[in-house]
Design a protein around this motif. Structure first.
Motif, PDB file in Angstrom:
ATOM      1  N   UNK A 288       0.788  -1.225   0.000  1.00  0.00           N
ATOM      2  CA  UNK A 288       0.000   0.000   0.000  1.00  0.00           C
ATOM      3  C   UNK A 288       0.817   1.270   0.000  1.00  0.00           C
ATOM      4  N   UNK A 289       2.049   1.214  -0.525  1.00  0.00           N
ATOM      5  CA  UNK A 289       2.856   2.426  -0.681  1.00  0.00           C
ATOM      6  C   UNK A 289       3.075   2.660  -2.172  1.00  0.00           C
ATOM      7  N   UNK A 290       3.535   3.839  -2.526  1.00  0.00           N
ATOM      8  CA  UNK A 290       3.774   4.157  -3.938  1.00  0.00           C
ATOM      9  C   UNK A 290       5.256   4.434  -4.159  1.00  0.00           C
ATOM     10  N   UNK A 291       5.748   4.018  -5.314  1.00  0.00           N
ATOM     11  CA  UNK A 291       7.116   4.334  -5.706  1.00  0.00           C
ATOM     12  C   UNK A 291       7.050   5.049  -7.057  1.00  0.00           C
ATOM     13  N   UNK A 292       7.863   6.088  -7.200  1.00  0.00           N
ATOM     14  CA  UNK A 292       7.864   6.904  -8.408  1.00  0.00           C
ATOM     15  C   UNK A 292       9.276   6.993  -8.951  1.00  0.00           C
TER      16      UNK A 292
ATOM     17  N   UNK B 202      -2.046  15.677 -10.071  1.00  0.00           N
ATOM     18  CA  UNK B 202      -1.856  15.858 -11.500  1.00  0.00           C
ATOM     19  C   UNK B 202      -1.632  14.595 -12.289  1.00  0.00           C
ATOM     20  N   UNK B 203      -1.417  13.459 -11.598  1.00  0.00           N
ATOM     21  CA  UNK B 203      -1.223  12.189 -12.296  1.00  0.00           C
ATOM     22  C   UNK B 203      -1.574  11.060 -11.339  1.00  0.00           C
ATOM     23  N   UNK B 204      -2.073   9.937 -11.840  1.00  0.00           N
ATOM     24  CA  UNK B 204      -2.423   8.812 -10.962  1.00  0.00           C
ATOM     25  C   UNK B 204      -1.221   8.367 -10.124  1.00  0.00           C
ATOM     26  N   UNK B 205      -1.463   8.215  -8.822  1.00  0.00           N
ATOM     27  CA  UNK B 205      -0.412   7.751  -7.933  1.00  0.00           C
ATOM     28  C   UNK B 205       0.623   8.788  -7.552  1.00  0.00           C
ATOM     29  N   UNK B 206       0.467  10.017  -8.038  1.00  0.00           N
ATOM     30  CA  UNK B 206       1.419  11.089  -7.721  1.00  0.00           C
ATOM     31  C   UNK B 206       0.636  12.239  -7.109  1.00  0.00           C
ATOM     32  N   UNK B 207       0.675  12.347  -5.787  1.00  0.00           N
ATOM     33  CA  UNK B 207      -0.185  13.321  -5.122  1.00  0.00           C
ATOM     34  C   UNK B 207       0.535  14.156  -4.079  1.00  0.00           C
TER      35      UNK B 207
ATOM     36  N   UNK C 172       8.662  12.780 -10.769  1.00  0.00           N
ATOM     37  CA  UNK C 172       7.901  12.540 -11.998  1.00  0.00           C
ATOM     38  C   UNK C 172       8.091  13.669 -13.014  1.00  0.00           C
ATOM     39  N   UNK C 173       8.200  14.899 -12.538  1.00  0.00           N
ATOM     40  CA  UNK C 173       8.279  16.056 -13.429  1.00  0.00           C
ATOM     41  C   UNK C 173       9.664  16.269 -14.024  1.00  0.00           C
ATOM     42  N   UNK C 174      10.680  15.644 -13.438  1.00  0.00           N
ATOM     43  CA  UNK C 174      12.050  15.912 -13.856  1.00  0.00           C
ATOM     44  C   UNK C 174      12.715  17.016 -13.067  1.00  0.00           C
ATOM     45  N   UNK C 175      11.989  17.651 -12.138  1.00  0.00           N
ATOM     46  CA  UNK C 175      12.575  18.717 -11.331  1.00  0.00           C
ATOM     47  C   UNK C 175      13.736  18.197 -10.491  1.00  0.00           C
ATOM     48  N   UNK C 176      13.590  16.982  -9.933  1.00  0.00           N
ATOM     49  CA  UNK C 176      14.660  16.425  -9.103  1.00  0.00           C
ATOM     50  C   UNK C 176      15.968  16.311  -9.882  1.00  0.00           C
ATOM     51  N   UNK C 177      15.865  16.002 -11.171  1.00  0.00           N
ATOM     52  CA  UNK C 177      17.067  15.910 -11.992  1.00  0.00           C
ATOM     53  C   UNK C 177      17.720  17.278 -12.163  1.00  0.00           C
TER      54      UNK C 177
ATOM     55  N   UNK D 142      -0.245  19.921  -8.659  1.00  0.00           N
ATOM     56  CA  UNK D 142       1.161  20.036  -8.294  1.00  0.00           C
ATOM     57  C   UNK D 142       2.052  19.877  -9.520  1.00  0.00           C
ATOM     58  N   UNK D 143       1.688  18.944 -10.383  1.00  0.00           N
ATOM     59  CA  UNK D 143       2.513  18.673 -11.553  1.00  0.00           C
ATOM     60  C   UNK D 143       2.547  19.869 -12.502  1.00  0.00           C
ATOM     61  N   UNK D 144       1.383  20.486 -12.760  1.00  0.00           N
ATOM     62  CA  UNK D 144       1.361  21.638 -13.669  1.00  0.00           C
ATOM     63  C   UNK D 144       2.095  22.829 -13.067  1.00  0.00           C
ATOM     64  N   UNK D 145       1.991  23.014 -11.755  1.00  0.00           N
ATOM     65  CA  UNK D 145       2.709  24.114 -11.113  1.00  0.00           C
ATOM     66  C   UNK D 145       4.211  23.885 -11.148  1.00  0.00           C
ATOM     67  N   UNK D 146       4.635  22.636 -10.935  1.00  0.00           N
ATOM     68  CA  UNK D 146       6.062  22.320 -10.907  1.00  0.00           C
ATOM     69  C   UNK D 146       6.709  22.561 -12.262  1.00  0.00           C
ATOM     70  N   UNK D 147       5.951  22.385 -13.319  1.00  0.00           N
ATOM     71  CA  UNK D 147       6.521  22.605 -14.649  1.00  0.00           C
ATOM     72  C   UNK D 147       6.908  24.061 -14.877  1.00  0.00           C
ATOM     73  N   UNK D 148       6.317  24.973 -14.099  1.00  0.00           N
ATOM     74  CA  UNK D 148       6.773  26.361 -14.172  1.00  0.00           C
ATOM     75  C   UNK D 148       8.214  26.477 -13.712  1.00  0.00           C
TER      76      UNK D 148
END
Length: 476
Positions: A188-192, A352-357, A365-370, A419-425
């Motif tokens: 019951x945990x998520x990995x991304x 903004x995406x299934x399993x990413x909240x 997921x967005x690539x920001x961490x990279x 969150x995903x759309x905001x992070x893309x900024x």
């Protein structure tokens, strides 16, 4: 009618320091300090967090002024600074650093992401200790060690630190990512998995649609609280993104009524504690929720849902971060509410995406961490909650856009942000190679010192738990 609105952006605003760049703002306002906690020293974010946040706040302020002007208020100009935006983004950390009853918090360097045996870097998320325990014990980690590591992992959203034992990273490195994902699903945990580069994106970070006509709608010009004075917002949200949006709308002058479960939001009791309205409350919770009214209602019961619907009959906005699968069951979907409150602005905040909240999986997921990783290191999310903060600011601005459109059309509005759309900024706002603070600019290493510094007095209220003052100046 002249609808021209002047919008001014500056680096320092009312902060009495010679700030001339994003790096200056990050250094002096504490962004470097909080971001650098995982590294053991202040470190610049390699994206323009303060500048982007200021731009979103400026857009929200300008839209609020446009709406107020159309209703007869004499506003003509709005001004906001990158320094004020940075301080608002750090409001939780500032409050915790100045709480009346400080508490011991996890400290130390390091933290996720984890790496699988086939070289996949990934973030792990769970909001329950049971899932955390099951996952790591299945990977062969001693239960006592897993239990001790839960506190720093669970507290990382508030502390910006996450020191975890090496045994967890070693256990993840023994399995392929496919096996890691299968174990996570059972527990019951998520990995991304982390993206190595952000996609090329553009456009407005929210969607707006018109709904039913609001035949009974009557709007009045705002009074002295701000350009959204007279607007009532019902907030059904937890954690950071939704409450931050509600806080921004409140700072713009709106009345915000927060729906909490019977007994209050459990996050009210998370240390460090301060006093709000004569009652002890979590300092971080107070930073996001001061100024709001509260309705306690159990949304699982018919009585609780009826109480919220009755509240919405006199409201202008429903702001929620509920899972889409639950909204209709609660009777809080936009279609059901058209009959309850014609002309309602329906504002939905999501991951903004299934399993990413939540914040760190979104960074992965967005690539920001990279983008944020130091040279030569794998993708690493900042433990400063940049996605939650910016997601809240975008949601608030989208809501004001909905209110402005409603005042012109008389029709209900539906706005969706994530969150995903905001992070893309942020992914489109990578700084220049030279990101050093200017000569003579101080690097903040103690957030509590900012509230005692007279140069920040116009931006921070340092009496008791630190309060970030409204980041806009409106002029008539």
């Amino acid at each position: 009618m002249d609808r021209t609105v002047s919008c001014r952006l500056s680096w320092a605003g009312p902060v009495a320091l010679p700030l001339r760049s994003e790096a200056d703002v990050q250094a002096t306002c504490g962004v470097m300090h909080v971001h650098g906690r995982r590294y053991g020293r202040p470190r610049l974010l390699s994206v323009d967090f303060a500048s982007v946040a200021a731009g979103v706040l400026a857009a929200g302020g300008a839209l609020a002024v446009l709406r107020a002007r159309e209703l007869g208020a004499p506003y003509r100009e709005v001004e906001v600074s990158a320094a004020q935006a940075a301080l608002l983004g750090l409001s939780q950390y500032l409050a915790a650093a100045t709480a009346e009853e400080p508490s011991a918090e996890p400290v130390g360097v390091g933290g996720p992401p984890f790496r699988s045996s086939d070289g996949v870097w990934f973030e792990l998320e769970t909001l329950t200790p049971d899932g955390w325990l099951r996952f790591w014990t299945e990977l062969g980690v001693d239960r006592r060690l897993v239990g001790r590591s839960w506190l720093p992992f669970q507290a990382r959203y508030g502390t910006a630190t996450c020191p975890l034992p090496d045994e967890l990273f070693a256990a993840a490195d023994r399995l392929t990512f496919r096996d890691v994902a299968a174990t996570a699903e059972r527990c019951g945990v998520t990995v991304t998995p982390t993206e190595t580069r952000p996609p090329v994106v553009g456009g407005v970070p929210w969607r707006r649609r018109e709904g039913a006509a609001g035949a009974s709608l009557r709007e009045v010009a705002p009074g002295g609280r701000g350009p959204l004075d007279g607007v009532t917002v019902v907030e059904v949200a937890r954690r950071v993104q939704g409450p931050m949006a509600g806080r921004v709308l409140n700072l713009l002058g709106a009345r915000v009524v927060r729906v909490e479960p019977p007994g209050g939001d459990p996050l009210r009791g998370v240390p460090p504690m301060t006093t709000l309205d004569g009652e002890p409350v979590s300092a971080r919770f107070a930073a996001l929720n001061r100024g709001k009214e509260v309705l306690e209602a159990d949304l699982r019961s018919m009585e609780g849902r009826s109480a919220v619907r009755e509240l919405l009959r006199g409201a202008d906005v429903l702001l929620h971060s509920l899972a889409p699968s639950k909204v209709a069951d609660l009777g809080l979907d936009a279609e059901s509410l058209d009959a309850v409150r014609p002309g309602l602005v329906y504002a939905q905040a999501s991951g903004g995406a299934p399993g990413v909240a939540t914040d760190y999986p979104v960074q992965a997921r967005s690539g920001l961490a990279a983008l944020l990783a130091p040279p030569g290191l794998p993708p690493q999310a900042t433990l400063l909650t940049v996605c939650d903060v910016l997601g809240g600011l975008v949601c608030a601005t989208a809501t004001v856009a909905g209110l402005t459109a409603r005042s012109r059309t008389g029709r209900a509005q539906r706005v969706e942000s994530s969150l995903l759309s905001a992070t893309r900024l942020l992914c489109g706002a990578v700084g220049t190679p030279d990101r050093r603070p200017g000569d003579g600019v101080e690097v903040c290493t103690d957030l509590s010192a900012l509230t005692r510094d007279p140069r920040f007095a116009a931006a921070l209220d340092g009496s008791g738990c630190a309060v970030v003052r409204p980041p806009w100046e409106f002029r008539t």
